[in-house]
Design a protein around this motif. Structure first.
Motif, PDB file in Angstrom:
ATOM      1  N   SER A   1       5.433  14.796  -1.007  1.00  0.00           N
ATOM      2  CA  SER A   1       4.377  15.665  -1.538  1.00  0.00           C
ATOM      3  C   SER A   1       3.038  15.500  -0.819  1.00  0.00           C
ATOM      4  O   SER A   1       2.107  16.260  -1.080  1.00  0.00           O
ATOM      5  N   VAL A   2       2.943  14.508   0.067  1.00  0.00           N
ATOM      6  CA  VAL A   2       1.671  14.228   0.752  1.00  0.00           C
ATOM      7  C   VAL A   2       1.760  14.665   2.209  1.00  0.00           C
ATOM      8  O   VAL A   2       2.650  14.228   2.950  1.00  0.00           O
ATOM      9  N   ARG A   3       0.842  15.514   2.598  1.00  0.00           N
ATOM     10  CA  ARG A   3       0.806  16.018   3.972  1.00  0.00           C
ATOM     11  C   ARG A   3      -0.440  15.497   4.678  1.00  0.00           C
ATOM     12  O   ARG A   3      -1.554  15.622   4.170  1.00  0.00           O
TER      13      ARG A   3
ATOM     14  N   LEU B   1       0.825  -1.211   0.000  1.00  0.00           N
ATOM     15  CA  LEU B   1       0.000   0.000   0.000  1.00  0.00           C
ATOM     16  C   LEU B   1       0.858   1.260   0.000  1.00  0.00           C
ATOM     17  O   LEU B   1       0.551   2.239  -0.687  1.00  0.00           O
ATOM     18  N   ILE B   2       1.946   1.231   0.762  1.00  0.00           N
ATOM     19  CA  ILE B   2       2.855   2.386   0.788  1.00  0.00           C
ATOM     20  C   ILE B   2       3.445   2.626  -0.601  1.00  0.00           C
ATOM     21  O   ILE B   2       3.569   3.775  -1.056  1.00  0.00           O
ATOM     22  N   GLU B   3       3.768   1.548  -1.281  1.00  0.00           N
ATOM     23  CA  GLU B   3       4.300   1.668  -2.654  1.00  0.00           C
ATOM     24  C   GLU B   3       3.243   2.271  -3.583  1.00  0.00           C
ATOM     25  O   GLU B   3       3.557   3.143  -4.410  1.00  0.00           O
ATOM     26  N   SER B   4       2.003   1.827  -3.445  1.00  0.00           N
ATOM     27  CA  SER B   4       0.927   2.366  -4.283  1.00  0.00           C
ATOM     28  C   SER B   4       0.717   3.846  -4.020  1.00  0.00           C
ATOM     29  O   SER B   4       0.501   4.637  -4.945  1.00  0.00           O
ATOM     30  N   ILE B   5       0.763   4.227  -2.747  1.00  0.00           N
ATOM     31  CA  ILE B   5       0.598   5.641  -2.392  1.00  0.00           C
ATOM     32  C   ILE B   5       1.680   6.478  -3.060  1.00  0.00           C
ATOM     33  O   ILE B   5       1.417   7.556  -3.611  1.00  0.00           O
ATOM     34  N   GLY B   6       2.927   5.974  -3.035  1.00  0.00           N
ATOM     35  CA  GLY B   6       4.028   6.706  -3.657  1.00  0.00           C
ATOM     36  C   GLY B   6       3.854   6.875  -5.155  1.00  0.00           C
ATOM     37  O   GLY B   6       4.153   7.930  -5.708  1.00  0.00           O
ATOM     38  N   LYS B   7       3.344   5.838  -5.825  1.00  0.00           N
ATOM     39  CA  LYS B   7       3.172   5.902  -7.272  1.00  0.00           C
ATOM     40  C   LYS B   7       2.019   6.823  -7.677  1.00  0.00           C
ATOM     41  O   LYS B   7       2.070   7.460  -8.735  1.00  0.00           O
ATOM     42  N   LEU B   8       0.978   6.880  -6.852  1.00  0.00           N
ATOM     43  CA  LEU B   8      -0.220   7.633  -7.211  1.00  0.00           C
ATOM     44  C   LEU B   8      -0.222   9.064  -6.685  1.00  0.00           C
ATOM     45  O   LEU B   8      -1.079   9.864  -7.067  1.00  0.00           O
ATOM     46  N   ALA B   9       0.706   9.393  -5.789  1.00  0.00           N
ATOM     47  CA  ALA B   9       0.709  10.718  -5.165  1.00  0.00           C
ATOM     48  C   ALA B   9       0.838  11.821  -6.217  1.00  0.00           C
ATOM     49  O   ALA B   9       1.676  11.738  -7.114  1.00  0.00           O
ATOM     50  N   PRO B  10       0.001  12.866  -6.151  1.00  0.00           N
ATOM     51  CA  PRO B  10       0.072  13.968  -7.122  1.00  0.00           C
ATOM     52  C   PRO B  10       1.412  14.689  -7.053  1.00  0.00           C
ATOM     53  O   PRO B  10       1.936  14.931  -5.960  1.00  0.00           O
TER      54      PRO B  10
END
Length: 333
Positions: free
Chosen positions: A71-73, A33-42
């Motif tokens: 980039s995600v806060r 999930l952490i990997e997915s978040i990194g790939k999808l983060a704007p």
């Protein structure tokens, strides 16, 4: 034909429950999930706010904030029931405690919240009748055992606590108790959320929505966020994988340019259920709880944080409650 989207009860032993819950702490699932978040983060960044105090603690305890891309806060919202109880209400309850033959029944955290000049804990020390309860039903038992006193239960919180308080009132009526009453200081979550998304200083991109409230209300009350304000939201649970799954689903919505209300907590929340302002207690002592609750600053930016305001000596409600933002930052950061 069996109706869809219903919860069927089943008997589960402790061992089975532990095995099922273990999946929501699985390191491999979390890493994926952490990997997915990194790939999808704007690329332009995104600010997500969790509005539930239990989520604030879960994010802090599991180090999730530090796992997010640069980039995600993640911003903490005002979901702690104690923290959103207004100074005016605290003062009113303190005034009630000073009336002869009145007993205030309340949750333990509430006794420590400072009002303008006092707190229920100080009033108790001064000889006022203040009783700590774990449930409104405890206050009901207190009223039954003390018919010569007026028992006033302090009702605080969001939709999660309101039904139990309502049940206590109905039971008191059925029992014919004339000495039980409730000081109602409840808030509703949609009203608090609308206050947040309309705040021009916050610029929220998405919301991590409260699982506890969702189990009571369903997701329908949250739909206005997407329809009226274009703010996506996901209702999540409270284990590490729950929270990460919710964030990953939000990232996918932002990546695809969608704004919907989704569920990442299907074991507890259904779409269907089975506008007060955020008015925090604010002390005239330099405490910045109001700014913390509205996410205008982080707890560590308050000049009193750790220096004067600590869990042992709380100046504001966000340090009193175990689910308060300041208490979570003090303990985990």
């Amino acid at each position: 034909m069996q109706p869809q989207n219903i919860h069927r009860s089943r008997t589960v032993d402790a061992g089975t429950m532990q095995n099922e819950l273990a999946a929501f702490k699985d390191p491999k699932l979390a890493c994926g999930l952490i990997e997915s978040i990194g790939k999808l983060a704007p690329e332009g960044g995104a600010t997500l706010m969790e509005v539930c105090g239990t989520h604030t603690v879960a994010i802090a305890r599991n180090g999730i904030r530090n796992l997010m891309p640069d980039s995600v806060r993640l911003s903490s919202g005002p979901g702690c029931p104690v923290c959103v109880t207004s100074n005016r209400d605290i003062d009113a309850v303190i005034a009630l405690a000073r009336i002869p033959n009145v007993t205030i029944a309340t949750f333990g955290d509430m006794t420590r919240v400072p009002g303008s000049t006092s707190s229920l804990l100080k009033e108790q020390a001064a000889g006022r009748s203040v009783q700590i309860c774990y449930s409104p039903l405890d206050a009901l038992a207190l009223a039954k055992a003390n018919l010569d006193r007026e028992i006033v239960f302090v009702g605080v919180g969001f939709e999660t606590t309101t039904p139990l308080v309502a049940m206590a009132i109905k039971r008191a009526a059925a029992m014919g108790l004339k000495n039980f009453s409730v000081f109602a200081a409840h808030k509703n979550m949609p009203g608090a959320l609308e206050t947040l998304v309309k705040d021009p200083d916050l610029k929220l991109d998405a919301l991590i929505l409260p699982g506890h409230v969702g189990t009571i209300t369903g997701t329908k009350p949250f739909e206005f966020l997407a329809k009226e304000y274009g703010i996506p939201g996901v209702v999540t649970g409270f284990e590490p994988v729950d929270v990460l799954q919710g964030i990953a689903m939000i990232m996918r919505q932002l990546h695809e340019g969608r704004a919907e209300i989704e569920i990442a907590y299907a074991r507890g929340v259904m779409p269907q259920r089975f506008q007060p302002e955020i008015e925090p207690t604010i002390n005239p002592k330099g405490c910045r709880c109001g700014d913390v609750l509205r996410a205008h600053m982080e707890p560590s930016e308050c000049p009193l944080f750790r220096k004067v305001c600590t869990p042992e000596n709380p100046v504001g409600p966000c340090m009193v409650s175990s689910e308060g933002s300041c208490a979570a930052y003090y303990r985990y950061y």
